[in-house]
Design a protein around this motif. Structure first.
Motif, PDB file in Angstrom:
ATOM      1  N   LYS A 363      62.688  32.859  41.433  1.00  0.00           N
ATOM      2  CA  LYS A 363      63.123  34.237  41.653  1.00  0.00           C
ATOM      3  C   LYS A 363      63.306  34.545  43.143  1.00  0.00           C
ATOM      4  O   LYS A 363      64.123  35.393  43.515  1.00  0.00           O
ATOM      5  N   GLU A 364      62.537  33.846  43.994  1.00  0.00           N
ATOM      6  CA  GLU A 364      62.586  34.103  45.439  1.00  0.00           C
ATOM      7  C   GLU A 364      63.477  33.125  46.194  1.00  0.00           C
ATOM      8  O   GLU A 364      63.829  33.355  47.343  1.00  0.00           O
ATOM      9  N   MET A 365      63.853  32.037  45.542  1.00  0.00           N
ATOM     10  CA  MET A 365      64.635  31.002  46.218  1.00  0.00           C
ATOM     11  C   MET A 365      66.080  31.439  46.425  1.00  0.00           C
ATOM     12  O   MET A 365      66.665  32.097  45.570  1.00  0.00           O
ATOM     13  N   LYS A 366      66.633  31.025  47.541  1.00  0.00           N
ATOM     14  CA  LYS A 366      68.025  31.341  47.882  1.00  0.00           C
ATOM     15  C   LYS A 366      68.899  30.091  47.801  1.00  0.00           C
ATOM     16  O   LYS A 366      69.988  30.054  48.354  1.00  0.00           O
ATOM     17  N   VAL A 367      68.390  29.057  47.142  1.00  0.00           N
ATOM     18  CA  VAL A 367      69.116  27.799  46.962  1.00  0.00           C
ATOM     19  C   VAL A 367      69.168  27.493  45.471  1.00  0.00           C
ATOM     20  O   VAL A 367      68.383  28.038  44.688  1.00  0.00           O
ATOM     21  N   PRO A 368      70.108  26.622  45.041  1.00  0.00           N
ATOM     22  CA  PRO A 368      70.178  26.254  43.624  1.00  0.00           C
ATOM     23  C   PRO A 368      68.848  25.685  43.131  1.00  0.00           C
ATOM     24  O   PRO A 368      68.197  24.898  43.826  1.00  0.00           O
ATOM     25  N   CYS A 369      68.434  26.079  41.949  1.00  0.00           N
ATOM     26  CA  CYS A 369      67.150  25.639  41.395  1.00  0.00           C
ATOM     27  C   CYS A 369      67.256  25.542  39.880  1.00  0.00           C
ATOM     28  O   CYS A 369      67.718  26.466  39.220  1.00  0.00           O
ATOM     29  N   GLU A 370      66.837  24.394  39.329  1.00  0.00           N
ATOM     30  CA  GLU A 370      66.810  24.176  37.884  1.00  0.00           C
ATOM     31  C   GLU A 370      65.410  23.751  37.467  1.00  0.00           C
ATOM     32  O   GLU A 370      64.699  23.087  38.225  1.00  0.00           O
ATOM     33  N   ILE A 371      65.034  24.139  36.262  1.00  0.00           N
ATOM     34  CA  ILE A 371      63.747  23.730  35.701  1.00  0.00           C
ATOM     35  C   ILE A 371      64.021  23.039  34.371  1.00  0.00           C
ATOM     36  O   ILE A 371      64.588  23.637  33.455  1.00  0.00           O
ATOM     37  N   ILE A 372      63.654  21.773  34.278  1.00  0.00           N
ATOM     38  CA  ILE A 372      63.925  20.958  33.091  1.00  0.00           C
ATOM     39  C   ILE A 372      62.607  20.577  32.431  1.00  0.00           C
ATOM     40  O   ILE A 372      61.676  20.113  33.104  1.00  0.00           O
TER      41      ILE A 372
END
Length: 417
Positions: A363-372
């Motif tokens: 929620k706070e990240m400003k870069v692409p983020c995925e959770i698998i």
């Protein structure tokens, strides 16, 4: 009951088993003394033969660890090179020797590099607490088909140097791992690479990427520790548990830096059998996915024993990085807004490490983020379900290995959350 509470309960169970082992008669015997023409040596051998065999410790050393590593990696078909990468005796410009040590001795990081296709992206793999790079033995062949795979033992672990651990704060302890890794990177002449860290190794990898984002192309955090603090916990069970006599003892042991490795060393000739019981249970009878076969179990047990029984060093980081209950003293969640590297989180569906910490960070990240999430996998998802784990890593790195990354679909059975 929370997963962490279950783990604490399991610690008591293991301790009880160890006590029963110590109370029973031992059948373990030490290796026979080598023959010698030296009369003094012969006399010593006779003295040893009279000494109760159950009191003899099982010898270990860096050489034992590397030998056990080679036996374990004999399962791997891809050729590799093992080397001790010199990281020097101290950081440039520092007035103290490496890691607050008074020794001028040069340190090294044990490294294995697997053959790869020319031009393949570099994937650096970092192990977790109580482990070492050999834990990835089920993954090297599959990943080396797509990447230049380099796996390391962090400083103070596995076959790497084990300097005296004299850090006195969280900041110094983080520097121990981050700065030694950076010196290793320089020695290996690496510029850009994909960085994968498991559990505590994920914490170190994330902290490294925060400090040196220019070198990390993509960050893969597998069952990563360190996202939540004790203050963030919405559960009151830990406070209540500490109020009990068991909780008070466990908390005291934690703050006294009493580690699982000390138990293994203290058990002497019973140590290997206790490690065997652990590997047979965790990756056998109670495996979350694909069980180890007999050969894998035997070789992993031998390897794990030697890495745990060797000199205490990096393991002593625990109380400085986490408070009792595995809550980070300097949580990664607090720095999520500073993230500069695209990140993929990978969790086994049965992992006791909660993936919701990663969701909060995203929620706070400003870069692409995925959770698998990978099915049939626990905290050691790369051992439990290697095929699913490989699929998750390849999907995370599709930008680097696929000619049409945007058209790649999530492999079947994996879940994005």
């Amino acid at each position: 009951m929370s997963p962490l509470r279950l783990r604490i309960s399991s610690i008591f169970s293991v301790s009880r088993v160890m006590a029963e082992e110590l109370g029973s008669s031992a059948s373990a015997t030490a290796a026979p003394a080598s023959q010698s023409s030296n009369p003094g040596a012969s006399s010593w051998a006779k003295t040893r033969s009279l000494w109760p065999s159950v009191l003899r410790w099982i010898p270990t050393s860096t050489d034992h660890i590397i030998a056990a590593e080679k036996r374990l990696l004999s399962i791997v078909k891809t050729p590799y090179v093992q080397e001790k990468v010199n990281i020097g005796s101290g950081p440039p410009g520092s007035k103290v020797r490496w890691f607050r040590s008074s020794s001028n001795e040069e340190r090294f990081i044990n490294t294995v590099t697997f053959d790869s296709k020319e031009g393949a992206p570099t994937l650096v793999m970092v192990h977790g607490y109580g482990a070492s790079q050999g834990f990835f033995f089920r993954n090297f062949d599959a990943l080396a088909a797509k990447f230049k795979v380099i796996a390391i033992d962090q400083l103070g672990w596995g076959g790497s140097s084990r300097p005296d651990f004299t850090c006195k704060s969280t900041e110094e302890t983080e520097a121990w791992f981050i700065d030694s890794f950076e010196e290793w990177r320089k020695a290996k002449n690496l510029d850009k690479f994909i960085l994968l860290g498991h559990s505590f190794g994920g914490y170190v990898a994330a902290k490294y990427a925060l400090k040196h984002p220019e070198h990390v192309q993509h960050l893969i955090l597998v069952g990563s520790a360190g996202f939540s603090s004790e203050a963030d916990s919405k559960s009151e069970w830990l406070t209540k548990f500490r109020a009990t006599w068991k909780g008070a003892i466990m908390n005291h042991l934690w703050e006294s830096n009493f580690t699982p490795q000390k138990l293994v060393r203290g058990l002497g000739p019973w140590g290997p059998d206790m490690v065997r019981r652990y590997t047979s249970a965790r990756f056998g009878a109670y495996a979350n996915g694909e069980m180890l076969n007999e050969t894998e179990s035997k070789l992993l047990t031998d390897y794990v024993y030697h890495t745990l029984a060797a000199k205490a060093s990096g393991e002593l980081c625990l109380k400085y990085i986490f408070s009792f209950g595995a809550f980070a003293r300097m949580p990664l969640l607090q720095r999520a807004s500073e993230w500069k590297v695209p990140t993929t989180f990978i969790y086994g569906v049965q992992d006791w490490m909660n993936y919701k910490g990663a969701q909060e960070a995203r929620k706070e990240m400003k870069v692409p983020c995925e959770i698998i999430r990978v099915p049939q996998g626990g905290h050691f998802v790369f051992i439990d379900n290697p095929v699913g784990f490989h699929s998750a890593v390849l999907y995370a790195c599709r930008k680097f290995i696929s000619s049409k990354p945007d058209s790649e679909s999530l492999p079947e059975d994996l879940t994005l959350v």
